[in-house]
Each structure stands twice: as C-alpha cells, then as structure tokens.
Design an enzyme around this catalytic site. Structure first.
Site: not given
Ligand SMILES: Cc1cc2nc3c(=O)[nH]c(=O)nc-3n(C[C@H](O)[C@H](O)[C@H](O)COP(=O)(O)OP(=O)(O)OC[C@H]3O[C@@H](n4cnc5c(N)ncnc54)[C@H](O)[C@@H]3O)c2cc1C
Length: 288
Positions: A165, A213, A283
């Site tokens: 992560r 998480s 996280e």
């Molecule tokens: C119901 C649920 C289930 C989940 N299950 C998992 C799981 O099984 N495994 C897991 O790893 N995570 C899980 N997550 C967490 C999350 O989905 C992941 O971390 C996912 O990768 C975040 O993607 P996002 O596009 O929503 O990023 P965001 O939440 O929008 O951003 C997350 C981080 O990445 C940065 N970011 C976003 N886009 C970029 C970019 N283009 N360049 C650089 N930085 C960027 C943001 O600034 C922030 O710091 C879960 C979340 C929820 C709500």
C-alpha cells in the site's frame, strides 16, 4: 482554459462523504494541463492533491485552497492484442469497473483479485492497491507520470519504489497513465470475479459511506483484529464509527463530521498502542 469548479463540496469527492469545500477543483483533459497545474502549485506554493474515485481520501472541514486535480476527465482506454496476452493503456481516471468489464469480455487473467476495489487507475497505482494476495504492481508494466517540478517521466515498474500500500508517488508525482499486461485465460474469470465480489459483500459494510481499510495491517496482526480486541468494532463517535461488520472499516452513519472522525482515530490509535504496544499506520489519506 482548464476546466474547473469553485467551492466544490469535497464530501461529494470522497466515498465516506465527509469534508468541507475546495476553493477550486481542476478537471484536466490532457497531460499538458496537468503539467501546467503542477507548475502553478510551485509558483503559488500550494500542495497538489490528486483525486480519483476518492475511496481512500478523507477531507478536513472548512475551505481548502490546495491545487485539487480530479482525474475525472482523463479516461482514455486503449489496448493491443499480442495473441497470448493483451496490453492495456489506461489514463489515470479509468475506473476499475471499466477494466473489469473488459477483463470479463476477453476472459483475461491477472486482474480478477483486484476486481472489487473501488478505484481509479491513478489512485490504485499511487496506493499500490491490492486484495486476495495480489496487488496492481503484479500486472503493471510502466507508468507515465509528472514529477513535482512538472516534468513528464516514464518509469518501468522496477524503477518505481513500492511496497505494501505504498509507492513513491505518495511523495512525488502525479500518475498520468499506466500500462498493464493481462494474459488470456483458460479459467472462468467471470466466475472468480463473482466469488470475490460476494466475499467482499459478506465482509464489508458496502451499504454505508466508507473509506475502506483505515489502517495498514501491522506485521504483528491484522489491524481489524487489533481494533476488535481493543473494543473498537462497532464503536461510534457521533455519526462516525468503526463498522460492526469489519472493525478496520470507518463508516459514516449519516451526518458524520471530520472532528468526530479524527477523534475516533486518535482514540483507536492510542488504545491499540497502550494495549499492544503497536503503532497503527493510517492507510487512508487525510487532506488537511
Ligand atoms: C469499500 C471499499 C473497499 C476497498 N477495498 C480495498 C482493497 O481491497 N484493497 C485496497 O488496496 N484498497 C481498498 N480500498 C481503498 C481504495 O479503494 C484504494 O486505495 C484505491 O486504490 C483508491 O483509488 P481512488 O481512485 O479512489 O484514489 P483516491 O482515494 O482518490 O486517492 C487515494 C490516494 O491516491 C492519490 N491519487 C489519486 N489519483 C492519483 C494520481 N493520478 N496520481 C497520483 N496520486 C493519486 C490521492 O491523492 C490519495 O492520496 C477500498 C475502499 C473502499 C471504500
């Protein structure tokens, strides 16, 4: 001119539905626009906050004047068929849902364990998202990204610092696009995806706004186990709580506020430290 909106309700851009307002959110459509915004952040000495689906982002209340860059308009998706495998070229704003549709259509192997994560490609690469023993770096080839000075860079997976992560993009860099390789499979990929989604549904509170998480799993024990032992499973502070279904998932029961959330996190972190001597590492990414 780069598309933007003013005084944006940040709770709309975060899946836990908490947060104040952004003075401006930009919606670039091409790489040059992202470069321009990153240079602007240097000139104005403001932090850059990339926003994907917002499933790991939590925003403070009040008005935030950062350079918020949404990847909503960076959705180009193309692919090349090499016979036994397919390469996908994905801009940062492409959602995992879109990739899953493609994966099912061509019965591709390598993405099935990641299929239920609510992510954009950019957010997933930056977080090194993973599930069921796989992570996105397993299938990643290379990333086109923009460094903190606004330069376009191309890096192979091996050149990118990454671990559980964590990637160096959390310190430096906007992920513009990623190339992933997926193998044509003999297995029934749609069936495996369905099983994973059912399992998620059983274990996760998907009926409430959540940020997934909250803490990374420490090497000693899963964060959910420690939180449960410390009495935080189902514990609420106002309308924010640790889910009754999954102790490591923060949920918003309706009118949850940022201060309720932060106080609950601090309480959980202090209690786990006192009881087990373990420092929980967040996280979720909190933007203040
Ligand atoms: C119901 C649920 C289930 C989940 N299950 C998992 C799981 O099984 N495994 C897991 O790893 N995570 C899980 N997550 C967490 C999350 O989905 C992941 O971390 C996912 O990768 C975040 O993607 P996002 O596009 O929503 O990023 P965001 O939440 O929008 O951003 C997350 C981080 O990445 C940065 N970011 C976003 N886009 C970029 C970019 N283009 N360049 C650089 N930085 C960027 C943001 O600034 C922030 O710091 C879960 C979340 C929820 C709500």
């Amino acid at each position: 001119m780069i598309d933007f909106e003013e005084y944006v309700d940040l709770s709309r851009l975060s899946t836990i539905k908490i947060g104040g307002k952004a003075r401006k959110v930009y919606f670039p459509k091409k790489i040059e626009e992202v470069q321009y915004l990153i240079k602007k952040s240097l000139d104005e000495n403001k932090p850059v906050v990339p926003i994907g689906i917002g499933s790991n982002l939590i925003f403070k209340n009040g008005i935030l004047d950062h350079i918020f860059i949404s990847t909503k308009n960076l959705k180009s998706f193309s692919f090349k068929d090499y016979g036994e495998y397919i390469k996908l070229f994905l801009e940062a704003g492409v959602s995992f849902k879109t990739v899953v549709k493609f994966v099912k259509k061509y019965n591709l192997e390598g993405f099935e364990n990641l299929s239920g994560i609510p992510a954009s490609i950019g957010g997933a690469v930056a977080m090194n998202a993973g599930a069921f023993g796989s992570e996105i770096f397993d299938i990643l080839d290379e990333v086109i990204w923009i460094d903190n000075k606004g330069n376009i860079r191309v890096s192979k997976k091996e050149e990118i610092e990454h671990s559980y992560r964590y990637t160096s993009f959390q310190r430096n860099g906007f992920v513009y696009s990623a190339t992933i390789t997926l193998k044509k499979s003999d297995k029934d990929i749609s069936k495996i995806i369905k099983q994973h989604l059912l399992e998620r549904n059983k274990k996760q509170p998907l009926d409430l706004p959540t940020s997934g998480s909250t803490y990374k799993n420490p090497k000693e024990a899963p964060a959910g186990f420690l939180l449960e032992k410390a009495g935080f499973k189902g514990k609420r502070n106002g309308d924010v709580g640790f889910s009754e279904k999954h102790a490591n998932f923060l949920v918003n029961y309706g009118r949850g506020t940022f201060s309720q959330l932060i106080n609950l996190l601090q309480d959980a972190e202090n209690t786990v430290k006192t009881l087990f001597g373990i420092n929980l590492e967040r996280e979720v990414k909190i933007v203040q």
